[in-house]
Scaffold this motif. Structure first.
Motif, short mmCIF file in Angstrom:
data_model
loop_
_atom_site.label_atom_id
_atom_site.label_comp_id
_atom_site.label_asym_id
_atom_site.label_seq_id
_atom_site.Cartn_x
_atom_site.Cartn_y
_atom_site.Cartn_z
N TRP A 398 0.83 -1.21 0.00
CA TRP A 398 0.00 0.00 0.00
C TRP A 398 0.86 1.25 0.00
N GLU A 399 0.23 2.31 -0.50
CA GLU A 399 0.91 3.60 -0.63
C GLU A 399 -0.03 4.70 -0.16
N ASP A 400 0.48 5.58 0.66
CA ASP A 400 -0.30 6.73 1.14
C ASP A 400 -0.11 7.87 0.13
N VAL A 401 -1.23 8.37 -0.43
CA VAL A 401 -1.12 9.38 -1.49
C VAL A 401 -1.81 10.70 -1.15
N GLY A 402 -2.17 10.92 0.11
CA GLY A 402 -2.77 12.21 0.45
C GLY A 402 -3.70 12.12 1.65
N ARG A 403 -4.09 13.32 2.14
CA ARG A 403 -4.95 13.38 3.33
C ARG A 403 -5.98 14.49 3.16
N ILE A 404 -7.18 14.25 3.68
CA ILE A 404 -8.25 15.23 3.72
C ILE A 404 -8.68 15.38 5.18
N ASP A 405 -8.80 16.62 5.64
CA ASP A 405 -9.26 16.86 7.01
C ASP A 405 -10.75 17.13 7.01
N ARG A 406 -11.42 16.50 7.97
CA ARG A 406 -12.84 16.76 8.21
C ARG A 406 -13.02 17.11 9.67
N ASP A 407 -14.19 17.63 9.98
CA ASP A 407 -14.49 18.04 11.34
C ASP A 407 -14.41 16.84 12.28
N GLY A 408 -13.37 16.78 13.09
CA GLY A 408 -13.24 15.73 14.10
C GLY A 408 -12.50 14.49 13.65
N TYR A 409 -12.11 14.41 12.39
CA TYR A 409 -11.35 13.24 11.93
C TYR A 409 -10.69 13.58 10.59
N HIS A 410 -9.83 12.67 10.12
CA HIS A 410 -9.22 12.89 8.81
C HIS A 410 -9.36 11.64 7.95
N ILE A 411 -9.14 11.81 6.65
CA ILE A 411 -9.26 10.72 5.68
C ILE A 411 -7.94 10.60 4.93
N ASP A 412 -7.32 9.44 4.99
CA ASP A 412 -6.12 9.17 4.22
C ASP A 412 -6.49 8.52 2.89
N LYS A 413 -5.87 8.99 1.83
CA LYS A 413 -6.08 8.40 0.50
C LYS A 413 -4.96 7.40 0.24
N LEU A 414 -5.34 6.16 -0.11
CA LEU A 414 -4.38 5.08 -0.27
C LEU A 414 -4.54 4.40 -1.62
N ILE A 415 -3.50 3.69 -2.02
CA ILE A 415 -3.58 2.76 -3.13
C ILE A 415 -3.08 1.41 -2.64
N LEU A 416 -3.92 0.39 -2.75
CA LEU A 416 -3.55 -0.99 -2.41
C LEU A 416 -3.24 -1.74 -3.69
N ARG A 417 -2.12 -2.45 -3.72
CA ARG A 417 -1.74 -3.25 -4.88
C ARG A 417 -1.63 -4.71 -4.47
N THR A 418 -2.38 -5.56 -5.20
CA THR A 418 -2.43 -6.97 -4.81
C THR A 418 -1.64 -7.88 -5.74
N GLY A 419 -1.11 -7.35 -6.83
CA GLY A 419 -0.45 -8.19 -7.83
C GLY A 419 -1.37 -8.49 -8.99
N THR A 420 -2.69 -8.53 -8.73
CA THR A 420 -3.66 -8.73 -9.81
C THR A 420 -4.58 -7.54 -9.97
N SER A 421 -4.58 -6.62 -9.03
CA SER A 421 -5.45 -5.46 -9.14
C SER A 421 -4.87 -4.29 -8.36
N VAL A 422 -5.36 -3.10 -8.71
CA VAL A 422 -5.01 -1.86 -8.01
C VAL A 422 -6.29 -1.32 -7.40
#
Length: 607
Positions: A398-422
């Protein structure tokens, strides 16, 4: 394998192999039953008559047709005309013109309504009229239950075509040894299928369909339900095989330059056929006509088809002049009083026929589950949907590609790679997370229920980390805009052609995502709770059934609780993309619940 076909014996073996595969993937055919044919009206025309006929391809499953019968003594050749995807079917102008031109040249022609078209709509509204204007939509919806019981919409359509030959051949005016088959577009599909499977078709002329899968998929993509046979690309059954299966019987490919069925693929198809016909000593018995224009049977196409039938069925090789033939108002050619066979007493729709078959499969499933261990049945399920064993599934990178802040929490944007799919993913983080975490699967992908105040935020406000992902075919991995009734059907049918159920591909994705959630920022697994919304709920249920130890609980929302009930739904909207071919021969969704652990599973209706 094609290039290795050098002798008649090798070609015959190839034809048998492909034909057996084709019939098996269709789901086999029923036993022949009495046609119980009757003529309900006759129209006298110039040099021929038109009989309005009704017959049963299966008991209480009626076919409506028009028989164009030349004046004079018989027996004469007869040609079955399969309709393309028009709502009016046999009464459409181009189908009437098939009947008229053949009758005027001394050949009987039977134009019949396929299921979902003409007088044979399988879905009626309260007024007894077709529920959908789109005939392909009917075919897709018929395909939902058909797929689950190991059949295909094409199975019913092919059988109707075969029984139409039975009817035509049973007429004393028709010579059984001189039977032809033709049709355009969807009728070209059915001509291609029936001419490959029924050896009584002495002469065939499929129009505006045959190309190659390479060209089809690279241009317009998979088409409607009966034009996709389960696993045929994986097996190697390409569109040229429909011609090769009948070699060296006379076959004309009718094409147009501007057809959306790619013309270059048509010529590739023809070249493959021409070489095989030559090896069998009959190169003159296969041909191709290309006429300027778009998809359809133009006057020159029609004239050439008539000339081809005349050559091989009448032994008269004379040109037929292209003309525009006048047709009759459709209502003059109807066979039923109401205009729909479903209003006939005791009529059985394809939904009814599939439901009857499911009842037979249910008894077989019960025996199967009583005679096998849970591991044995789990292995069967894995095999059907194509998901490797848990020890074979690789943990995602997995790769962390960014973050979004929201009221009271945040959201991390990720990419998961399985070998057969992204798999694009979002991780919703509360400030002080609990030990457990959630994996959230939704038909809309990672954005489903992710809005402020939505269901994911409610879990985050309770202190849970929530991970949502785009499974294959969703969100950022979409290759098409999902249809409002069918979902991402082109993606579904690409997988279907490869013999890889989309549910299985997405289940492997879900298990990879669950591994990420379980081990995210830790060496020992945390408890993972799974939520599946809509048809993604079917994927979620498979994931838990195949790896129950991974999940502490599963909540299924707005998803079917059994496939048996889906088969019986009068209009199975939104169910196509979560079907698995032949699944009900082995298991139903309640069986997955038992494998998962009934105490873990909660079904909910949406808010």
């Amino acid at each position: 394998r094609y290039e290795a076909l050098k002798t008649p014996e090798q070609i015959a073996e190839y034809q048998r192999d492909v034909r057996e595969f084709f019939i098996r993937q269709l789901g086999g055919f029923p036993e022949r039953s009495p046609l119980n044919a009757r003529t309900v009206g006759v129209i006298d025309a110039d040099g021929y008559s038109i009989e309005k006929v009704i017959y049963e391809s299966q008991p209480n499953h009626h076919v409506t047709a028009n028989l164009y019968l030349p004046d004079g003594d018989g027996p004469r050749p007869g040609v079955v005309v399969a309709s393309g995807h028009s709502r009016t079917a046999k009464t459409a102008d181009y189908n009437q013109r098939f009947g008229i031109i053949l009758a005027r040249h001394g050949i009987a022609a039977l134009c019949y309504d396929p299921i979902g078209q003409g007088e044979r709509s399988q879905f009626l509204d309260a007024d007894g009229q077709p529920l959908f204007s789109s005939t392909t939509r009917e075919h897709f919806l018929v395909g939902v239950g058909s797929i689950l019981v190991g059949r295909n919409t094409a199975r019913y359509r092919v059988w109707d075509g075969i029984r139409s030959i039975d009817y035509l051949a049973g007429r004393p005016e028709v010579d059984l040894q001189r039977i032809g088959f033709t049709g355009c577009s969807g009728g070209g599909t059915l001509t291609s299928y029936v001419m490959a499977l029924d050896e009584r078709v002495a002469c065939a002329a499929p129009a505006c369909y045959l190309t190659t899968f390479r060209k089809l998929i690279a241009t317009i993509g998979p088409q409607d339900a009966e034009q996709d046979i389960y696993g045929q690309v994986a097996f190697g059954m390409d569109q040229p095989d429909f011609v090769l299966m009948r070699a060296p019987r006379p076959t004309l490919m009718s094409t147009t330059t501007g057809d959306f069925f790619d013309i270059e693929g048509s010529w590739d198809n023809f070249r493959q056929a021409k070489r095989i016909y030559a090896r069998l000593g009959r190169p003159e018995q296969v041909d191709l006509v290309e006429v300027e224009g778009g998809h359809g049977v133009h006057p020159q196409n029609l004239a050439t088809i008539a000339q081809w039938m005349q050559r091989w069925l009448l032994g008269r090789d004379e040109p037929v002049e292209p003309v525009v033939l006048e047709t009759r108002p459709p209502e003059e050619l109807l066979c039923t009083e109401s205009g729909q066979v479903l209003t006939l007493p005791g009529e059985r729709s394809v939904i009814d026929l599939n439901a009857e078959h499911e009842s037979e499969l249910a008894a077989a499933r019960q025996t199967l589950w009583s005679e096998n261990t849970p591991k044995q049945t789990t292995d069967r399920i894995r095999s059907i949907i194509g998901v490797p064993g848990n020890d074979e599934l690789q943990p995602p990178e997995w790769e962390d590609v960014g973050r979004i802040d929201r009221d009271g929490y945040h959201i991390d944007k990720l990419i998961l790679r399985t070998g057969t799919s992204v798999l694009p993913a979002l991780t919703f983080h509360p400030p002080d997370p609990k030990e457990d975490a959630y994996l959230y699967l939704h038909d809309s992908g990672k954005l489903g229920d992710s809005e402020v105040g939505g269901e994911i935020e409610k879990l985050v406000k309770q202190g849970y980390v929530v991970v949502s992902v785009d499974l294959r075919g969703q969100g950022e991995t979409e290759s098409e805009k999902p249809d409002e009734v069918l979902g991402p059907w082109k993606t579904f049918y690409l997988a279907y052609l490869l013999g890889r159920p989309l549910v299985g591909l997405q289940t492997a994705d879900a298990l990879a995502a669950a591994h990420f959630v379980a081990f995210y920022q830790r060496s020992t697994p945390r408890d993972v709770h799974l939520v599946g919304v809509g048809q993604a709920g079917v994927t979620a249920l498979h994931a838990v059934a195949l790896n129950p130890e991974r999940f502490a609980s599963i909540t299924i929302r707005d998803a079917p609780q059994s496939w048996a009930s889906v088969v019986r739904e009068p209009v199975p909207l939104g169910q196509l993309t979560s079907t698995v071919h032949g699944a009900l021969e082995v298991y139903d969704l309640p069986d997955l619940v038992r494998l998962a652990g009934e105490e873990k599973v909660t079904f909910e209706e949406g808010n």
